[in-house]
Every structure is written in C-alpha cells, then in structure tokens.
Design a protein around this motif. Sequence first.
Motif, short mmCIF file in Angstrom:
data_model
loop_
_atom_site.label_atom_id
_atom_site.label_comp_id
_atom_site.label_asym_id
_atom_site.label_seq_id
_atom_site.Cartn_x
_atom_site.Cartn_y
_atom_site.Cartn_z
N GLN A 63 8.70 15.01 7.11
CA GLN A 63 9.73 15.96 6.70
C GLN A 63 9.42 17.35 7.26
O GLN A 63 10.34 18.07 7.66
CB GLN A 63 9.83 15.98 5.17
CG GLN A 63 11.06 16.68 4.62
CD GLN A 63 12.38 16.07 5.09
OE1 GLN A 63 12.44 14.93 5.52
NE2 GLN A 63 13.44 16.87 5.06
N GLY A 64 8.12 17.68 7.35
CA GLY A 64 7.73 18.95 7.95
C GLY A 64 8.15 19.02 9.42
O GLY A 64 8.68 20.02 9.90
N GLN A 65 7.95 17.92 10.12
CA GLN A 65 8.37 17.87 11.54
C GLN A 65 9.89 18.04 11.64
O GLN A 65 10.40 18.74 12.52
CB GLN A 65 7.96 16.54 12.16
CG GLN A 65 6.45 16.36 12.29
CD GLN A 65 6.09 14.91 12.58
OE1 GLN A 65 6.74 13.99 12.09
NE2 GLN A 65 5.04 14.72 13.38
N PRO A 67 2.54 9.98 4.13
CA PRO A 67 2.67 10.95 5.22
C PRO A 67 4.12 11.35 5.47
O PRO A 67 4.40 12.10 6.40
CB PRO A 67 2.05 10.22 6.42
CG PRO A 67 2.17 8.77 6.09
CD PRO A 67 2.07 8.68 4.59
N ALA A 68 5.02 10.87 4.64
CA ALA A 68 6.42 11.30 4.74
C ALA A 68 6.52 12.82 4.60
O ALA A 68 7.47 13.43 5.09
CB ALA A 68 7.25 10.61 3.65
N ALA A 69 5.51 13.43 3.93
CA ALA A 69 5.49 14.90 3.83
C ALA A 69 5.40 15.51 5.22
O ALA A 69 6.11 16.48 5.54
CB ALA A 69 4.30 15.33 2.97
N ASP A 93 0.83 -1.21 0.00
CA ASP A 93 0.00 0.00 0.00
C ASP A 93 0.86 1.26 0.00
O ASP A 93 0.47 2.28 -0.58
CB ASP A 93 -0.95 -0.02 1.21
CG ASP A 93 -2.18 -0.90 0.95
OD1 ASP A 93 -2.52 -1.11 -0.24
OD2 ASP A 93 -2.78 -1.39 1.92
N SER A 94 2.02 1.19 0.65
CA SER A 94 2.90 2.36 0.66
C SER A 94 3.44 2.65 -0.74
O SER A 94 3.47 3.80 -1.18
CB SER A 94 4.10 2.15 1.60
OG SER A 94 3.65 1.99 2.92
N LEU A 95 3.86 1.59 -1.43
CA LEU A 95 4.43 1.81 -2.76
C LEU A 95 3.39 2.34 -3.73
O LEU A 95 3.71 3.15 -4.60
CB LEU A 95 5.03 0.51 -3.31
CG LEU A 95 6.39 0.10 -2.77
CD1 LEU A 95 6.93 -1.08 -3.57
CD2 LEU A 95 7.39 1.25 -2.82
#
Length: 477
Positions: A444-446, A439-441, A431-433
């Motif tokens: 990266q924001g954090q 939610p890696a966005a 499902d990730s691929l």
Amino acid sequence: TSAQIGVTGLAVMGRNLARNFARNGYTVAVHNRTPSRTRELLAEFGDEGEFIGAESAAEFVAALERPRRLVIMVKAGDPTDAVIEEFAPLLEDGDVIIDGGNAHFADTRRRERDLRERGIHFVGTGISGGEEGALHGPSIMPGGSAESYESLGPMLAKISAKAADGAPCVTHVGPDGSGHFVKMVHNGIEYADMQLIAEAYQLLRDVGGRSPAEIAEVFRTWNTGRLDSYLIEITAEVLSHVDPATGEPFVDVVADQAEQKGTGRWTVQLALELGVPVSGIAEAVFARSLSGHTALREASRGLAGPTARPLSGAAADAFADQVEQALYASKIVSYTQGFHEIAAGSAEYGWNIDLGAIAGIWRGGCIIRAAFLDRIRAAYDARPDLPSLLSDETFAAEIADAQQDWREVLGAATGQGVPTPGFAAALAYYDSLRADRLPAALTQGQRDYFGAHTYRRTDREGTFHTRWAGDRSEVQM
Ligand code: NBP
C-alpha cells in the motif's frame, strides 16, 4: 396414465437419470431430439419401470401430469436455450423446467428470470456423480423457487444418493442460479482435491522412493482414516493398475497432460470477481494448464535443479506419515476457500445458502464425497456464522497438529525440486491468515508512492497520503 416427471436429452446422463426415476416407482416420460435414442432406451431398459416414450415435443408435454415437471439433460450452452424455446411455449402457468446440465450459473439466472416472467418455474440443478451417480444416486443441487421445490424435492430425495446416516444428498440450495453456482464450486474443490492427491503421489515417489504399487497401498491405508473419500479410493485403484500392453504401471504410460472442461476455471474466474482468494483451486487449474504446454516444457527440460535423494526404510515410512498430514491440512484449506466462495456468492446474489446443508449433500453421490464432509457439516451446523472453517476448533486443532509436518514436507519438496503448487498455496494461505502483520502495508505504501492511492494508519482514523516527491510530509485526505 400420465407421467410424474419427464426427461428430455437421453445421452448417458439423461438416460440414467430417467432409469433412476423409473426404478424408484415414478412414471417417466422420455424424449430426445433424435428419436432413435428414445426407442433404444425403451428397448433396452423399458422393463425397469414405467416409461412413456415421446417422439415429439407436443407428445412429451401431453404425457406429463400437471404441474408438469420436465428435466432437460442436454449439452450445456446453446442446446439448453434451444430446448427451452422448444418446450416453454407448450407449457402452462406453474409448470417446472429442471435443467440438470452443467450450466454456468449466470445463464441459469437469465433463464430463470425469463421463464418466471412467463409463469414457468426454472430449477437450475447441479448433478454430480457422473453416469453411475445418475443411475444409482447422485448428489443433487437444485436452485429455484421454494414453491417448485415442494413437489420436486421429495422426488429428488428419492433418486438421490444417501449419506451414511441415511440422509438424502439433496437440499433446496436457494433461488435462481444458486444450485449451479454450488455445483461449480464443488467442481473447483474437486480440482483442488485431485491436485493435492497428485502432489502427494509425486512426493511419495520422488522423495519417498516408492513405486506406484507401493503408493497405492499407502493410499489404501489412508482411506481407512480421516482421508476416507472416493477420490483417495480411486487413486489407489489407478496407481495399482498395470498396463496390459507393456506390463508397466498404468500411471507411467499415460501422457502427463491433464485436460479440463471449464468448471474449475469458472470457479476461479468468479472468485476473482467476488474477491475471494481460492489460491488452491487456482493452482490446480494452472497445474492442468501447465501440464498441457508441451513445447514450453520441452524447451525447459535442461534447466538446473537439485538431485533427488529418495528416502528408504523407516525414514520413508515417517515421510509418508508427514505427507498424510500435509495432504490433510491442505485439504482443509481447499474446502475453507471453496466454502468462502459459496458464502460470498450467497451474499452477493442474496441466496441465503446454508453451508452446513451443502456439506451434508456432498457426503454421498458426488466426486468429492468424503467422511470429512460430515465434520464440515457439523462445524457449520454448530456455528452457521463461522467466519472460516479454519476458525472451527476441531479443524484448527488438527492443523496445529499437522503444521510442522506440513512445513517439513514442503521443505523436502523444494529442496529436492518436486513441484507442489497446491500444498504450497495452501500453507501460504494459512500463514497469511494467521499473520499478525502482512507486507500488504508495504504494497500500500508503494501504491501511495507511485499513484497517490493513499493509505490508512494503524494508530489513527482517516485516509492519508505522503508527499513522496516533495518534503515527505503527510497529509490527511
Ligand atoms: P451431452 O452433453 O453429450 O449432450 C448430448 C445430448 O444433448 C443428446 O441428448 C443430444 O441430442 C442433446 N442435444 C444437443 Br448436443 N444439442 C441439442 C439441441 N440443439 N436440441 C436438443 N437436444 C440437443 O450429454 P451428457 O454427457 O449425457 O450430459 C448431459 C448434461 O449433463 C450436460 O450438460 C453435461 O454437462 C451434464 N453433466 C454430465 C456429467 C457426465 O459425467 N457426463 C455429469 C454431470 C453433469 P441428440 O441425441 O439428438 O444429439
């Protein structure tokens, strides 16, 4: 007469490998640190072919035709270095040392470099198939110089397993540590395969309401289809076995703690270093490790969970079909991850490994041998640059067909509290691929918030940072 090949280290593996060479018509020099083992081999099996027994290193080396080819089958680690240091000074330019032990590929790279400087070819060779494979035909994964493979290749082809189409299960994997690297990943995939099968069993039992003997029958049926493989076959054997002492199913009297020797762990360690997500293999290694934490498990036994509601009749049969789909889809993901690691290792170390050829030599002799590998081979042969097995049309179509059942099986597993880390990791990977957005966005924001680690944007080139502690304006770096 002189020997075309020599084997030193005559415990189970070395002895059977030496016998395999002799049964195939080669004259084999045999040697072991403790000479009684050499004498035992000659006494018990000397009539199977031509053996030359050697009690000293000098005798052993003198018995070999040039260029000498000597196979080391001793305990991996320091013993391998000790044996190399014993023999290398007696060898000449162009001679070949073959290490058939389960060496770490980094050790193989070091040994190969060192021996190359001394004019000796070193061929780190993965051998899979256990004792029986060594005798009747293993899957062989040699890594070393192309020059050494010219004379060695045909001999290895002769003693190797043969796939259903008759092709020998050996190929020149690539230079230096590539053979042992591929053997390591083979073992990692083996861990994942075994874990997935174990989860399927537990689901058929706890959710499907079946006994071990009934589950053995389910596996026997699966073994006639696309899951046809050595591991499914032996699973049915183990599950149908009844403990002679108690009359209970064997699987119920064995302590539920799975041990490991380390090749699965190496696969995961390397994957972490190469940045390759092998989550299925990692979960399999962790599942074995968790099973051994008896005190922790004891302390956790009273924790809350759902009540199991085992199915019966037609619903149980339908569930078994769904588990087959989930197992098959998860298996495709494990192999996808394993082949990704081989591709990454190949790129990192400049090995130029042919992934289709690797799938080809795993079709026979080794523990993960399976009908399925024929199709992996075909997928890579058709497209050597395939980004992932999941991008092969046939596998993608099969997963498309399986995915709803896969989800429902995991729904039942979580609903009824049956742990399925392998199935779940495989589905999460899938499902990730395929996700449009991860939610890696946010991650990266954090990272930018607390550490000014910066980020890239979807709409513009460049690297950016937001002044989180100030006016929250954006700066381009
Ligand atoms: P072992 O791994 O049990 O090793 C025993 C052999 O190593 C004996 O011949 C022993 O000689 C020799 N040896 C040792 Br220990 N230390 C030595 C030293 N310092 N100098 C010289 N010889 C030494 O044998 P195995 O189970 O046959 O496995 C052999 C290799 O094959 C291992 O690397 C293993 O990981 C690998 N492998 C095993 C399997 C399997 O299913 N068992 C499968 C695939 C690969 P001695 O008789 O004098 O003690």
